[in-house]
Design an enzyme around this catalytic site. Structure first.
Site, short mmCIF file in Angstrom:
data_model
loop_
_atom_site.label_atom_id
_atom_site.label_comp_id
_atom_site.label_asym_id
_atom_site.label_seq_id
_atom_site.Cartn_x
_atom_site.Cartn_y
_atom_site.Cartn_z
N ALA A 145 0.82 -1.21 0.00
CA ALA A 145 0.00 0.00 0.00
C ALA A 145 0.86 1.26 0.00
O ALA A 145 0.53 2.25 -0.66
CB ALA A 145 -0.93 -0.02 1.22
N LYS A 196 3.53 -17.45 -0.04
CA LYS A 196 4.52 -16.36 0.00
C LYS A 196 4.57 -15.73 1.39
O LYS A 196 5.64 -15.29 1.84
CB LYS A 196 4.22 -15.33 -1.08
CG LYS A 196 2.82 -14.71 -1.04
CD LYS A 196 2.78 -13.37 -0.37
CE LYS A 196 1.38 -12.79 -0.42
NZ LYS A 196 1.28 -11.45 0.20
N ASP A 249 4.72 -12.10 -6.22
CA ASP A 249 4.33 -11.75 -4.85
C ASP A 249 5.33 -12.31 -3.83
O ASP A 249 5.57 -11.71 -2.78
CB ASP A 249 2.93 -12.30 -4.57
CG ASP A 249 2.12 -11.38 -3.66
OD1 ASP A 249 2.68 -10.37 -3.18
OD2 ASP A 249 0.93 -11.66 -3.44
N SER A 259 6.84 -5.78 4.56
CA SER A 259 5.98 -6.94 4.72
C SER A 259 5.80 -7.26 6.20
O SER A 259 6.76 -7.44 6.94
CB SER A 259 6.60 -8.15 4.01
OG SER A 259 6.06 -9.37 4.49
N ARG A 260 4.53 -7.36 6.64
CA ARG A 260 4.26 -7.72 8.04
C ARG A 260 4.79 -9.10 8.37
O ARG A 260 5.22 -9.36 9.50
CB ARG A 260 2.75 -7.66 8.31
CG ARG A 260 2.21 -6.26 8.54
CD ARG A 260 0.82 -6.31 9.14
NE ARG A 260 -0.14 -6.90 8.24
CZ ARG A 260 -0.99 -6.21 7.48
NH1 ARG A 260 -0.97 -4.89 7.51
NH2 ARG A 260 -1.85 -6.81 6.69
N GLU A 283 -0.85 -12.69 8.37
CA GLU A 283 -1.61 -13.71 7.64
C GLU A 283 -0.81 -15.00 7.45
O GLU A 283 -1.38 -16.08 7.32
CB GLU A 283 -2.04 -13.16 6.27
CG GLU A 283 -2.89 -11.89 6.31
CD GLU A 283 -4.29 -12.10 6.86
OE1 GLU A 283 -4.61 -13.24 7.23
OE2 GLU A 283 -5.05 -11.12 6.92
#
Length: 335
Positions: A145, A196, A249, A259-260, A283
């Site tokens: 984002a 991923k 990705d 990236s979290r 996630e």
């Protein structure tokens, strides 16, 4: 498709805001954002979202509401941009309030809550008998984002077995900096989206332990082998894994601190207890759990998946984790 059609964005976080900007910049003028955070909604009314983005970044002014009924009234498109753990409960509420034909578009990642279903499968199943839902399209691929907001050139995919629906979403979103390709392999795209995130956790762990590019290349290539094995078993296409929703990705998510999942891996090494407090927004943890458990019936050789599961959920040490990954029997690369 009419650019004055109403688009209802569910969520007011970073990706929801980015999608709202993309849609606005694609010429769509009737955008409503639904959320539950008063400050975020107030910000979005005046062209910012200070919780996620620098105030130097100027956004369009959006219509916002905390009333789901208002957000959905006579809408044409619904864009779901919320964490996967909330998606089913929210979607079931949405289905009760619809009063117009809609195309549902999911940009949420992960699995449907309390199931082995992908989000696309879960949304399709729950809306199958709803007279107002004309289809579900997943929008997925390499995109942060933070970079979309800055209009960095980005290419991702609109995925649905109904190509006409995917093409409709492609036209809805595409603009001078944001481009969608269409594809029909929902299974392969969802496998890529799940794997991923898991591999990003592993690469974050390795990065924090001081390993470099050699190690990262090993993680990504051996991880991709496991992804292919799993994808073959569940019916996805190899070509999908080699595209934006697979390798594309994977490169993005497993190599960047934005990236979290990558950040979770780093934090896990530093402070495991603190890292696990963020479980709701990572996630990759749910993906890891689901892939590991579903593989119990498939019996595939997935050493990264099984060892990472034991590290995070069964509390083996980092040293034991390394031993399990590294000290495997010498053999041919593609056995």
């Amino acid at each position: 498709m009419n650019k004055t059609n109403k688009i209802s964005i569910i969520g007011s976080g970073a990706m929801a805001t980015a999608m709202a900007k993309v849609l606005y910049d694609s010429g769509n003028t009737n955008i409503f954002i639904y959320g539950i955070d008063e400050k975020e909604l107030e910000d979005l009314k005046i062209g910012k979202n200070a919780k996620y983005f620098s105030t130097d970044i100027k956004l369009p002014s959006f219509n916002t509401t905390k009333d789901l009924k208002i957000a959905l009234d006579k809408t044409d498109y619904i864009v779901l941009a919320i964490p996967s753990i909330f998606i089913q409960a929210t979607f079931l509420e949405i289905l009760k309030l619809l009063n117009s034909k809609v195309l549902v578009i999911s940009v949420s990642k992960g699995f449907y809550p309390n199931s082995f279903l992908s989000i696309h499968e879960g949304l399709s199943k729950d809306s199958k008998s709803n007279e107002f839902v004309r289809g579900v399209v997943t929008v997925t691929g390499p995109s942060f984002a933070e970079e979309i907001i800055k209009e960095q050139l980005t290419t991702i995919c609109a995925v649905d077995s109904n190509i006409k629906n995917a093409q409709e979403v492609q036209k809805l979103f595409s603009n001078k900096y944001f481009k969608l390709y269409v594809q029909s392999d929902v299974i392969g795209a969802e496998v890529g989206a799940s794997f991923k995130n898991v591999l990003a956790i592993f690469s974050g762990i390795a990065n924090q332990q001081g390993y470099g590019i050699n190690t990262l290349a090993s993680i990504l290539s051996r991880g991709l082998k496991e992804m292919k094995l799993y994808n073959d078993k569940v019916g996805g296409k190899l070509s999908t894994l080699l595209g934006l929703t697979g390798v594309g990705d994977l490169i993005l998510t497993a190599t960047s601190p934005l990236s979290r999942n990558f950040s979770f891996g780093k934090e896990f090494v530093i402070n495991k207890s603190k890292a696990l407090e963020t479980v709701k927004t990572v996630e990759g943890l749910k993906a890891l759990e689901n892939i590991y458990r579903s593989n119990k019936k498939y019996g595939l050789d997935l050493p990264i998946i099984s060892s990472l599961y034991e590290l995070i959920f069964e509390n083996i040490s980092l040293e034991e984790f390394k031993e399990k990954i590294w000290n495997r029997t010498l053999k041919s690369e593609f056995e």
